[in-house]
Design a protein around this motif. Structure first.
Motif, PDB file in Angstrom:
ATOM      1  N   ILE A 187      -9.669   1.449  -5.626  1.00 41.92           N
ATOM      2  CA  ILE A 187      -8.227   1.616  -5.515  1.00 41.92           C
ATOM      3  C   ILE A 187      -7.937   2.867  -4.699  1.00 41.92           C
ATOM      4  O   ILE A 187      -8.731   3.815  -4.679  1.00 41.92           O
ATOM      5  N   SER A 188      -6.804   2.831  -3.976  1.00 42.92           N
ATOM      6  CA  SER A 188      -6.439   3.943  -3.088  1.00 42.92           C
ATOM      7  C   SER A 188      -7.623   4.341  -2.224  1.00 42.92           C
ATOM      8  O   SER A 188      -7.969   5.523  -2.092  1.00 42.92           O
ATOM      9  N   VAL A 189      -8.274   3.329  -1.640  1.00 41.87           N
ATOM     10  CA  VAL A 189      -9.532   3.568  -0.929  1.00 41.87           C
ATOM     11  C   VAL A 189      -9.356   4.466   0.281  1.00 41.87           C
ATOM     12  O   VAL A 189     -10.307   5.133   0.707  1.00 41.87           O
ATOM     13  N   ILE A 233      -6.201  -5.641  -0.568  1.00 40.48           N
ATOM     14  CA  ILE A 233      -4.860  -5.762  -1.125  1.00 40.48           C
ATOM     15  C   ILE A 233      -3.999  -4.697  -0.440  1.00 40.48           C
ATOM     16  O   ILE A 233      -4.309  -3.492  -0.543  1.00 40.48           O
ATOM     17  N   TYR A 234      -2.934  -5.118   0.220  1.00 41.74           N
ATOM     18  CA  TYR A 234      -2.170  -4.170   1.035  1.00 41.74           C
ATOM     19  C   TYR A 234      -0.669  -4.482   0.972  1.00 41.74           C
ATOM     20  O   TYR A 234      -0.243  -5.491   0.407  1.00 41.74           O
ATOM     21  N   GLU A 235       0.100  -3.620   1.588  1.00 34.49           N
ATOM     22  CA  GLU A 235       1.523  -3.843   1.850  1.00 34.49           C
ATOM     23  C   GLU A 235       1.862  -3.158   3.161  1.00 34.49           C
ATOM     24  O   GLU A 235       1.269  -2.116   3.499  1.00 34.49           O
ATOM     25  N   LEU A 261       2.296   0.202  -5.564  1.00 38.85           N
ATOM     26  CA  LEU A 261       2.144   0.849  -4.266  1.00 38.85           C
ATOM     27  C   LEU A 261       1.236   2.068  -4.313  1.00 38.85           C
ATOM     28  O   LEU A 261       0.591   2.406  -3.314  1.00 38.85           O
ATOM     29  N   ASP A 262       1.169   2.723  -5.452  1.00 33.69           N
ATOM     30  CA  ASP A 262       0.374   3.953  -5.528  1.00 33.69           C
ATOM     31  C   ASP A 262      -1.139   3.695  -5.596  1.00 33.69           C
ATOM     32  O   ASP A 262      -1.920   4.644  -5.554  1.00 33.69           O
ATOM     33  N   VAL A 263      -1.566   2.446  -5.732  1.00 34.90           N
ATOM     34  CA  VAL A 263      -3.009   2.146  -5.739  1.00 34.90           C
ATOM     35  C   VAL A 263      -3.456   1.439  -4.457  1.00 34.90           C
ATOM     36  O   VAL A 263      -4.611   1.034  -4.339  1.00 34.90           O
ATOM     37  N   LEU A 264      -2.519   1.322  -3.514  1.00 29.69           N
ATOM     38  CA  LEU A 264      -2.852   0.654  -2.255  1.00 29.69           C
ATOM     39  C   LEU A 264      -3.241   1.696  -1.197  1.00 29.69           C
ATOM     40  O   LEU A 264      -2.772   2.839  -1.238  1.00 29.69           O
ATOM     41  N   PRO A 265      -4.113   1.313  -0.250  1.00 33.29           N
ATOM     42  CA  PRO A 265      -4.822   0.027  -0.162  1.00 33.29           C
ATOM     43  C   PRO A 265      -5.961  -0.076  -1.186  1.00 33.29           C
ATOM     44  O   PRO A 265      -6.596   0.926  -1.514  1.00 33.29           O
ATOM     45  N   THR A 266      -6.193  -1.286  -1.651  1.00 32.18           N
ATOM     46  CA  THR A 266      -7.254  -1.547  -2.608  1.00 32.18           C
ATOM     47  C   THR A 266      -8.244  -2.535  -2.004  1.00 32.18           C
ATOM     48  O   THR A 266      -7.844  -3.507  -1.367  1.00 32.18           O
ATOM     49  N   LEU A 267      -9.528  -2.266  -2.213  1.00 29.96           N
ATOM     50  CA  LEU A 267     -10.584  -3.182  -1.769  1.00 29.96           C
ATOM     51  C   LEU A 267     -11.257  -3.784  -2.985  1.00 29.96           C
ATOM     52  O   LEU A 267     -11.682  -3.062  -3.903  1.00 29.96           O
ATOM     53  N   ILE A 285       2.454   1.024   4.047  1.00 34.23           N
ATOM     54  CA  ILE A 285       1.722   1.911   3.141  1.00 34.23           C
ATOM     55  C   ILE A 285       0.641   2.637   3.937  1.00 34.23           C
ATOM     56  O   ILE A 285      -0.115   2.020   4.697  1.00 34.23           O
ATOM     57  N   LYS A 286       0.544   3.918   3.734  1.00 39.15           N
ATOM     58  CA  LYS A 286      -0.421   4.736   4.470  1.00 39.15           C
ATOM     59  C   LYS A 286      -1.847   4.237   4.255  1.00 39.15           C
ATOM     60  O   LYS A 286      -2.285   4.046   3.122  1.00 39.15           O
TER      61      LYS A 286
END
Length: 246
Positions: A202-204, A140-142, A183-189, A145-146
């Motif tokens: 989350i925030s991997v 899950i991305y945008e 956005l604060d939990v991305l990137p998520t796997l 986003i870093k």
């Protein structure tokens, strides 16, 4: 003629107090083979030959350093070559194992690249309709986003190395659950198997260094047992073991 053949075959046995060294190991193996086989399946003559071959030392043991030589019979010659046949069977067994492993790893659908999911419906359909044996990794991305771009690049490499794993990515805004993927939990796997969520991170990107690559992501997923064994490594490992036996 049989007597002539018998005389032409000669083997030297070194009498030793204990079975050490190459010949001692061979003698121990012959003794083990005699003891491990069903006594009813071994003819008495061959059983006696194996006993003698496993205990070449003289009965009194006084001349332990003395070299003992005797003629080898046709039966003994056949038994020794039977051991060589056993080694050949072991090599064939290892080759068969390698083929079976290759077929097992090659079973099922193969992917090899990262699927871009456009909608939440595609997301759900991928999870629900994929085969139960397939592991599905969803990023899950945008954009912007870093860590998201680096993770997408890493998953592209892993998808080629693990073709039986289905790697997917979807923008958080396209999931239909954007409020859950802020956005604060991305990137998520998210990792699924058999329609069930088995792991989520989350925030991997926080698990890695400032710059990370495919090997870092691979090691991370392997720590949790989420990736199968790579095909190339599995086959090479089996091939090396087979060469060691030869």
């Amino acid at each position: 003629m049989e007597e002539a053949k018998s005389q032409s075959l000669e083997e030297d046995f070194e009498g030793q107090a204990t079975h050490t060294g190459p010949k001692g190991v061979i003698n121990d193996w012959r003794k083990f083979k005699l003891e491990s086989q069903d006594s009813d399946s071994i003819p008495p003559s061959k059983k006696e030959i194996l006993r003698q071959m496993s205990s070449p030392q003289s009965g009194n043991g006084k001349d332990s350093k003395e070299r003992v030589s005797r003629k080898m019979s046709i039966q003994e010659y056949e038994l020794i070559h039977k051991e060589k046949e056993d080694e050949n069977c072991l090599r064939k067994y290892r080759r068969q194992c390698m083929q079976d492993m290759h077929q097992k790893l090659s079973f099922g659908p193969r992917y090899g690249f990262v699927y871009e999911l456009e909608t939440g419906e595609q997301f759900l359909e991928t999870i629900e309709k994929e085969q139960k044996i397939t592991t599905i990794v969803v990023h899950i991305y945008e954009d912007g986003i870093k860590g998201c771009d680096a993770l997408n690049s890493s998953l592209t490499c892993l998808a080629a190395e693990y073709p039986i794993v289905k790697f997917c990515k979807i923008k958080a805004s396209n999931t239909g659950a954007g409020d859950r993927f802020s956005l604060d939990v991305l990137p998520t796997l998210l990792i699924y198997k058999g329609g069930e969520l088995i792991s989520n991170f989350i925030s991997v990107a926080d698990q890695f260094a400032e710059e990370f690559f495919a090997g870092d992501v691979e090691s991370f997923l392997n720590e949790y047992g989420l990736l199968p064994e790579r095909e190339v490594h599995a086959l090479e490992h089996t091939k090396i073991e087979e060469e060691d036996i030869e």
